[in-house]
Structure formats: structure tokens, C-alpha cells
Motif scaffolding. Structure first.
Motif, mmCIF file in Angstrom:
data_model
loop_
_atom_site.group_PDB
_atom_site.id
_atom_site.type_symbol
_atom_site.label_atom_id
_atom_site.label_comp_id
_atom_site.label_asym_id
_atom_site.label_seq_id
_atom_site.Cartn_x
_atom_site.Cartn_y
_atom_site.Cartn_z
ATOM 1 N N GLY A 37 0.793 -1.219 0.000
ATOM 2 C CA GLY A 37 0.000 0.000 0.000
ATOM 3 C C GLY A 37 0.825 1.270 0.000
ATOM 4 N N LEU A 38 2.150 1.143 -0.266
ATOM 5 C CA LEU A 38 3.035 2.309 -0.302
ATOM 6 C C LEU A 38 3.230 2.723 -1.750
ATOM 7 C CD1 LEU A 38 5.742 1.192 2.279
ATOM 8 C CD2 LEU A 38 3.754 2.639 2.672
ATOM 9 N N HIS A 39 2.700 3.865 -2.123
ATOM 10 C CA HIS A 39 2.821 4.352 -3.491
ATOM 11 C C HIS A 39 3.927 5.414 -3.526
ATOM 12 C CE1 HIS A 39 -0.750 2.154 -4.737
ATOM 13 N NE2 HIS A 39 -1.314 2.561 -3.599
ATOM 14 N N ILE A 40 5.120 4.974 -3.819
ATOM 15 C CA ILE A 40 6.283 5.850 -3.816
ATOM 16 C C ILE A 40 6.963 5.784 -5.175
ATOM 17 C CG2 ILE A 40 6.642 5.492 -1.341
ATOM 18 C CD1 ILE A 40 9.000 3.643 -2.157
ATOM 19 N N THR A 41 8.002 6.615 -5.336
ATOM 20 C CA THR A 41 8.798 6.596 -6.557
ATOM 21 C C THR A 41 10.243 6.268 -6.197
ATOM 22 O OG1 THR A 41 9.302 8.964 -6.415
ATOM 23 C CG2 THR A 41 7.313 8.318 -7.635
ATOM 24 N N LEU A 42 10.936 5.641 -7.124
ATOM 25 C CA LEU A 42 12.354 5.362 -6.970
ATOM 26 C C LEU A 42 13.088 5.914 -8.190
ATOM 27 C CD1 LEU A 42 12.827 1.746 -5.540
ATOM 28 C CD2 LEU A 42 13.217 3.921 -4.410
ATOM 29 N N ALA A 43 14.229 6.530 -7.930
ATOM 30 C CA ALA A 43 15.044 7.085 -9.004
ATOM 31 C C ALA A 43 16.247 6.183 -9.239
ATOM 32 C CB ALA A 43 15.499 8.502 -8.647
ATOM 33 N N VAL A 44 16.517 5.882 -10.509
ATOM 34 C CA VAL A 44 17.655 5.035 -10.902
ATOM 35 C C VAL A 44 18.548 5.846 -11.832
ATOM 36 C CG1 VAL A 44 18.376 2.928 -12.072
ATOM 37 C CG2 VAL A 44 16.312 2.937 -10.675
ATOM 38 N N ASN A 45 19.865 5.790 -11.602
ATOM 39 C CA ASN A 45 20.816 6.532 -12.418
ATOM 40 C C ASN A 45 21.112 5.783 -13.712
ATOM 41 O OD1 ASN A 45 21.976 8.921 -10.671
ATOM 42 N ND2 ASN A 45 21.705 7.176 -9.304
ATOM 43 N N LEU A 46 21.216 6.538 -14.809
ATOM 44 C CA LEU A 46 21.597 5.982 -16.109
ATOM 45 C C LEU A 46 22.990 6.494 -16.475
ATOM 46 C CD1 LEU A 46 18.305 6.317 -18.210
ATOM 47 C CD2 LEU A 46 19.114 4.368 -16.871
#
Length: 820
Positions: free
Chosen positions: A615-624
Motif C-alpha cells: 500500500g506504499l505508493h512511492i517513486t524510486l530514481a535510478v541513475n543511467l
């Protein structure tokens, strides 16, 4: 909720409950699977028996046909048929009937004018339906197949063979009773019980013959009467409390009559064998639980004993006893706690002495500081000038100390500095030599009465010491140093020039990646370590030695948690924790960076999917990386990952550095636009450290700009940095971009960023990079108080290799464990 007096009881009860639940969860599906398997085996036995039964009928057909054809081909018989010699025909039929053990034998002429049978089958010859039955048998059996029929209320197998001279002039019909002999023959071949049941217009369903018991056969007749018209290939019924599989085949069926054969097999033998196996599994499970319970109790006692000892030590300190040193016998959390108590005890005793040492000593390491070192070199020069002896000034720098400090925290960095200082001090050549800490990650050593040969040997010795991973806070870490050497009087006649020349040599050493450099000397670069790490990195990706960490990110204004940045850690099985700056650069050069990016994207999607289920609606950032932006298939790969994990494109952010964009701007622009078209959130990372033009950045469909930590960390102390940050925020907002600040390390900077209009932020004040499993705990506490007072997720708070941690053991990163 059960309350326990001792923590060991709570630990034992919790783990035992989990073990029992897991075992039960495994046994129940096993029981169901065994039952299904027994049912499948019984069904397969019935199907095999049916195929054997069909083969048996085909074999009987050929045998009876061949036997009857012998009579039909007999010359004397055909002559008797041709002359309508009824007596001879009857005699031949009786003789052959007995020879082949037939119960019925008769001859029918082709035009039905002559019907001759033996005395044993008058009913078959003269019954009301005999002639019609014979005619039907001939029509249906011209190919020589068996026909089952009910004659005079009894079932028979009929075989019809033509008599030719040379045209067909008549038919021989042989009948064989369907009785127990046939049932026994079928059972011997199929290993199944066989039952024949029939129904006539005069009598309802009745038993003909069976290999089963009389009681079971009667029950079977009643059951077949109810189910035989059901269009099922296999029937499962209960007879006398046992499960049976039935295969029903119709041998003869008319409007009023029916003859059925039933193949039946019990499921019980298969169930008994598998139930025995299940009982053995239950017994083994019970024994395993008992053994595990004893082991849990033993481990819990051993685990909590040091805690009880520390409680006693803490009571002694509370009573004012600061002299007794607390014994530190472990390097885990208890050991850290013991060290902390020792530090607190020693702090009280050493406070007055520390004031005296501050003027000429480094407070952190206890070594001399730069001022004391310069005075020591000056005094040594004065002494050596009279005796015309040489001395050496050696400057030593710890490679990658800044990222170590930023990634693992200042406490870890301080312990590492102390360790390095002690190593240098323990390896000096004489008691007159001096060790000092000059700067954050820089040390200096004064070796008296030392020429170049002795100085380089000392440098080699220091390098050898640090070739093996160093244990700090219970974690193994690779430490690499650069060394610069200057000699008196060859490279300077005063302390300032000697120290400057040694630092110049140090810079040369770092630039050329040489173990040490004597002032004005250059050496070959040893690439062996890099080559080894390349090979090890490929294995690390395959053998799951990489870890995903998350550094939280919040809304600067509302302080609401938004998500985090996905970071990578490498736990080498021999060298311990290896930092990204040690393997990311050559991973980019060799192409291994693509595999790392694929791993990061997959792991990030798995973590996001897990959080979504919670139920955790979060975002994750990934480096390119640069190579990723040149991969035209990257958008398709990311799209597949998102769809396979049920994620929305907005849940994944992609961070791109200015430098990676400028390597191949045109190709990068194509890939970036494809990613943006998919709905992915794109961010420019470390803004201000690259060389991209604003005109080029405006062409890209990015939504976010991240200000590099180097401008944010010291905003509270450097007005120039604050001005740069303010200008960057205003510029980004004018371009319609969201602004994220990195490196927020105190509340003053966080409040200042909010006043400047910064949108989002991350940094040690908000939360250090932490293992993925601790992020939800951090999130709960942050939302509850908007401030984290505990040290969450320190990258190297492992006391053992994380790859070897028992999944059942206490997790050292859990906030609950850290709080105890």
C-alpha cells in the motif's frame, strides 16, 4: 499479546512460532498433493486396463475367427452345405463346438431357407428372436469382429464366418458365453476387478459375473444403474467406504437390452503407500521442530548474555564507577554498545587532558596536528643540519575517503581515520619518528636519519599493510593510499618546502595511481587490481553480491515522504564492502555498466512492486550511464519491466548526468525522448558539475533538476554556495522544472531550501542510504514525526558479510534492533 520477562524468551517464542507455521504451511499442501497423486495413479491404472481389455477383445476376435474359418473351409462341410445335408452339418457343428468350447453353434443359409443348430442351443435356434439375431450378427460381423448379444436372457460373444463355394452360400455362427472365465482372463491381464452386468426387457439390471466379492458386486450393479448413461470417461464412486475408479464400456445395447463391462480399481492401495510417506514426513518435521526449538533456546540465551552483562556495567557507571573498563568481546551491535559505554566512561576521565592536547594534537586520532608536525620537522632539520644526515617527510592520503564519509557516515569515516593513524604509528622506524594528521584524509610521517631507500621501504610496508581489507566497525573495507616522499636536504631545506614537495609527489601518485612517488619521480601504473575487480564484478552480478540501498527523498515544503534514490552497494566475498567509485568508472569503460543498470532497474521494479503490495505508493530514481543513453533498446526494456511488475511509468524516475548527455548528444536525445514518451519522469543529476549548455537542456523533455551536494552541504556556512543554489532554483523554475537538492545535512539548510522555493530534497538529515527492507520503517517514523533521530541504514553497519547472514537472524538494520 503475550508478555515476556526476558528478551530471550520473546526471541525463542517468535522464531519457534514462525518455524511451526512454515512447517504446517508446507505439510497441508503436501497432503493435498499426495491425495491427488494417488487419485491420478488409480485413474491411470484404469485407463491402462481399458487398453488391455480392448486388445484382448481384438485378440479373441482373431483367434475365434481363425478357428471358425477352419470349419467353414472344410471340404466335407462345404459339400454337406451345398447338398443341404442337415444331419452332416449338425454333426460337424457339434464336433467343432466342443473342440473350440463354444456354447452356441449353428449354420444359416444365405437365403435363410436352412437354419441348423446343435442340440445345445435350441433356444438360440428357435427362440422368438433367434433368426433375427442371427441375421443381424451376419450383417454386423461380415468383417469377422465380435458381437455381443443377449440370447435367452444370457450374454454371449458371437463370431460369424461366411461359407463360400466359391460364393457365399451360408454363415457359421459360434457363440461363447460371457461368464466368470472371461472376467478372470481380463483380470489376469489388467490386474483390475471386472464385472459384467446386463439388462433385458424382462428383467432390470442384474449381475452376470464378477471377480469382486458378492457384496461389492451387488453394490456395483446398483451404482452402474445410476451412472452408466453419464457421459464421463471415468467415474469415481464410493463403495463400502472406499474410493473406486470405474470405466464402463457398453458391449451390447438396444432399446430394451444392454450388456456392460465395468473395470474397477480401488484408490486405497495408492493412498496407503502415499499416506505412509506423509506420516514419515510429519514425524521428521516434528523431530526437526524439536531440534530447532532447542537450538533457538540455546542461541537466544547466548545472544542475550552479553546484553545482561552490559546492563550491569551500565549500572556501575550510573553509580559513579568510571575506572573499570568494559570488556568488548564482539564486533556486533553489542560490541558497538560496549564501545559506546566505554567511550562515555573514558570521556569523563579524559576531558581535562583533552583540553591540553587540543593545541598540538588532532582530537580525532590523538596524533600530532599540522602545527606540531611543522615544529617537529623544523627541530629535526636543525639537528640533521649539524650532522649532515638525511631525513624523510612522507605524506599519505586515503583514496576515496570523501565518498566513504558521505556514503557510510562520518562516524565510520572517523573510525577509519583512527585506524589508519594507528597503523602508521605502529610501523615507524624509531621512537624519534613522528606521525601527524594534516587534513581530513591526509597524514604525514617524519622519518629521521632516513635516506631514500629506507623511505621507499617504509612506503612499501604501509602499502602491504593495506593490501588486505581493514575491519572497521565490524566491516571489511578496502583501503588504498597514495604516498608522496620528499627528502632533506635533496628536496628542501626547510619544513615548508619539504612538506609542499611531499604533497606535490602525493598528487603525482594519485594522478598516476602509483603506490608512492618520490618527489620528481614517476612510476608505471599497476592495472592488476582494476583487471581483477572487472572479473569479480561480473561474478558479483551473476551471484547476487550487489545490494540495493534507498536514500529517502521528501517534499521540502510539506516534508512529506515522496520516495527515494536507488543506490548500489557491492559486498565482495573477500574484500568486503567496495564503494561505487571503485568499480563504476571502469564498469563504464568496459561495458559492464549496462549489466549493472539492468540489475538496478530490475531490482528497483521488484522493490516498487513489493511496496505497492504494502500500500506504499512511492517513486524510486535510478541513475543511467553514458552507455545506457546510447542503448536504443533501453526504452523497450524498461517498458517490459514496468508491465511485468504491474507498475505505472510515473513510479520510476531516471536520473541522467550532464556528462552522460554530452558524450553523444544526438543519440542521447533520441533515447531520452523515447523514455519521456513512455511517461517516465526524467531528471538531470548533479547539475552544476558538468559542461552541458542550457540551450541543449531546454531541448530535452526532462521534468526535474538535481542540484549537486557540493553546493548544498555548506549553504549555512558559505554565502556563495547559497547564492548559487538560489540562482539555480530560480533558473530551473523559469524552465518549468522541479528542483531537488542533494546533501541536506541539517535542519537549517532544509528550512533555507524551503524558503528559496526548492521542491524536493535528500541528505543525511533526512535519511542515510538504507537497505530496501528498512525503507518502510523509516517512512512510518518520518511520517509520524518528520524527523529521524536514529542512525538509519548506515551502509557498513554490517558486522558480518551480508551474503552470509541467516535470514532468520536479527537484521542489524532494523530500526527496532538499533533502538535496543
Amino acid at each position: 499479546m503475550i508478555k515476556f520477562k526476558h528478551i530471550r524468551s520473546r526471541i525463542a517464542f517468535t522464531f519457534l512460532t514462525v518455524v511451526v507455521a512454515i512447517q504446517l504451511a508446507g505439510l497441508l499442501p503436501l497432503k493435498y498433493a499426495l491425495s491427488k497423486h494417488a487419485d491420478t495413479l488409480a485413474a491411470e491404472q484404469i485407463n491402462v486396463g481399458e487398453r488391455v481389455f480392448v486388445s484382448l477383445l481384438q485378440h479373441n476376435t482373431q483367434s475365434l475367427k481363425q478357428a471358425t474359418q477352419v470349419l467353414a473351409a472344410d471340404f466335407a462341410f462345404r459339400e454337406a452345405v451345398a447338398t443341404n445335408d442337415a444331419e452332416t452339418i449338425e454333426s460337424a457343428l457339434e464336433s467343432y463346438q466342443g473342440r473350440i468350447h463354444a456354447q452356441i453353434a449353428y449354420y444359416i443359409s444365405n437365403n435363410d431357407n436352412l437354419v441348423i443348430g446343435t442340440t445345445d442351443n435350441e433356444q438360440a435356434l428357435f427362440g422368438s428372436n433367434a433368426k433375427e439375431d442371427a441375421r443381424q450378427a451376419m450383417l454386423e460381423n461380415q468383417s469377422g469382429t465380435l458381437k455381443f448379444d443377449i440370447i435367452a436372457g444370457k450374454p454371449y460373444q458371437l463370431i460369424t464366418v461366411p461359407v463360400k463355394a466359391p460364393e457365399t452360400i451360408g454363415w457359421i455362427v459360434m457363440g461363447f458365453a460371457v461368464d466368470g472365465r472371461l472376467a478372470d482372463q481380463i483380470k489376469q491381464l489388467t490386474h483390475l476387478d471386472v464385472t459384467f452386468v446386463q439388462k433385458t426387457h424382462q428383467r432390470d439390471w442384474q449381475l452376470v459375473s464378477s471377480t469382486s466379492t458378492r457384496e461389492l458386486s451387488n453394490l456395483l450393479v446398483k451404482t452402474v444403474a445410476d451412472i452408466y448413461r453419464q457421459k464421463l470417461s471415468l467415474h469415481r464412486v464410493d463403495l463400502n467406504g472406499q474410493a473406486y475408479h470405474l470405466k464402463i464400456r457398453s458391449l451390447h445395447e438396444t432399446k430394451d437390452d444392454a450388456l456392460l463391462v465395468v473395470l474397477q480399481g480401488s484408490v486405497e492401495p495408492f493412498t496407503q503407500d502415499l499416506n505412509t510417506l506423509f506420516k514419515v514426513m510429519v514425524l521428521l518435521t516434528f523431530i526437526g521442530v524439536l531440534i530447532f526449538a532447542a537450538l533457538i533456546w540455546y542461541v537466544s540465551r547466548k545472544t542475550t548474555e552479553p546484553i545482561a552483562a552490559l546492563v550491569n556495567d551500565a549500572d556501575n557507571i550510573a553509580m559513579g564507577d568510571y575506572e573499570k573498563e568494559i570488556q568488548v568481546n564482539s564486533t556486533d551491535e553489542v560490541g558497538h554498545l560496549a564501545k559506546a559505554l566505554n567511550s562515555m566512561r573514558e570521556a569523563v576521565l579524559q576531558r581535562s587532558l583533552r583540553i591540553q592536547r587540543l593545541a598540538f594534537n588532532d582530537e580525532l586520532t590523538g596524533l600530532s596536528n599540522r602545527l606540531a608536525f611543522n615544529q617537529g620537522v623544523h627541530q629535526a632539520i636543525m639537528t640533521h643540519a649539524d650532522s649532515q644526515q638525511k631525513l624523510s617527510v612522507i605524506v599519505i592520503n586515503i583514496h576515496r575517503f570523501k565518498p566513504i564519509n558521505q556514503t557510510l557516515g562520518r562516524d565510520f569515516g572517523d573510525d577509519l581515520l583512527r585506524h589508519v593513524g594507528q597503523v602508521l604509528k605502529q610501523n615507524v622506524l624509531s621512537e624519534q619518528d613522528m606521525v601527524a594528521r594534516l587534513d581530513a584524509d591526509e597524514f604525514a610521517v617524519l622519518l629521521q636519519q632516513t635516506d631514500q631507500a629506507k623511505a621507499t621501504r617504509y612506503a612499501d610496508k604501509i602499502q602491504q599493510v593495506f593490501e588486505r581489507p581493514v575491519s572497521v566497525q565490524g566491516q571489511a573495507i578496502d583501503v588504498r593510499t597514495g604516498i608522496g616522499i620528499a627528502l632533506y636536504p635533496d628536496h628542501g631545506l626547510d619544513e615548508e618546502s619539504l612538506l609542499n614537495h611531499a604533497e606535490t609527489a602525493l598528487q603525482e601518485s594519485r594522478a598516476k595511481k602509483s603506490p608512492w612517488i618520490v618527489y620528481n619521480t614517476a612510476l608505471e601504473i599497476d592495472q592488476s587490481e582494476t583487471l581483477t575487480l572487472i572479473s569479480d564484478l561480473k561474478e558479483a552480478i551473476q551471484h547476487d553480491q550487489l545490494l540495493l540501498y534507498i536514500q529517502p527523498k521528501i517534499d521540502v515544503t510539506t516534508r512529506r515522504a515522496l520516495g527515494g534514490e536507488a543506490l548500489i552497494r557491492w559486498v565482495h566475498p573477500e574484500k568486503g564492502m567496495i564503494f561505487p567509485d571503485q568499480f563504476i568508472p571502469f564498469a563504464e569503460q568496459t561495458g559492464v555498466i549496462s549489466d549493472i543498470t539492468n540489475w538496478m532497474l530490475l531490482r528497483a521494479c521488484q522493490v516498487l512492486a513489493g511496496f505497492k503490495k504494502q500500500g506504499l505508493h512511492i517513486t524510486l530514481a535510478v541513475n543511467l550511464s553514458t552507455r545506457d543513453l546510447n542503448n536504443m533498446e533501453l526504452p523497450e526494456q524498461i517498458g517490459h519491466l514496468l508491465s511485468s511488475h504491474g507498475l505505472d511509468a510515473k513510479s520510476l524516475k531516471l536520473e541522467i548526468t550532464e556528462g552522460s548527455l554530452m558524450q553523444d548528444p544526438e543519440r542521447a536525445e533520441v533515447v531520452v525522448k523515447k523514455l519521456a514518451a513512455m511517461g517516465l519522469h526524467l531528471s538531470i543529476d548533479d547539475f552544476g558539475t558538468g559542461y552541458s549548455s542550457l540551450a541543449y537542456l531546454r531541448q530535452l523533455p526532462v521534468q526535474e533538476l538535481k542540484i549537486d551536494r557540493s553546493f548544498v552541504m555548506f549553504m549555512d556556512k558559505n554565502s556563495g554556495d547559497a547564492s548559487i543554489v538560489k540562482s539555480t532554483i530560480d533558473l530551473a523554475h523559469n524552465m518549468g522544472l522541479i528542483v531537488v537538492a542533494e546533501g541536506i545535512e541539517n535542519e537549517f539548510v532544509l528550512n533555507q531550501l524551503a524558503k528559496l522555493g526548492c521542491n524536493e530534497g535528500q541528505g543525511y538529515f533526512i535519511g542515510k542510504p538504507m537497505p530496501e527492507k528498512d525503507f518502510s520503517i523509516w517512512l512510518e517514523r518520518w511520517e509520524g514525526q518528520n524527523e529521524i533521530d536514529i542512525d538509519i541504514g548506515d551502509d557498513l553497519s554490517y558486522d558480518i558479510n551480508p551474503l552470509e547472514i541467516d535470514q532468520q537472524a536479527q537484521d542489524p538494520f532494523k530500526l527496532d534492533n538499533l533502538g535496543e
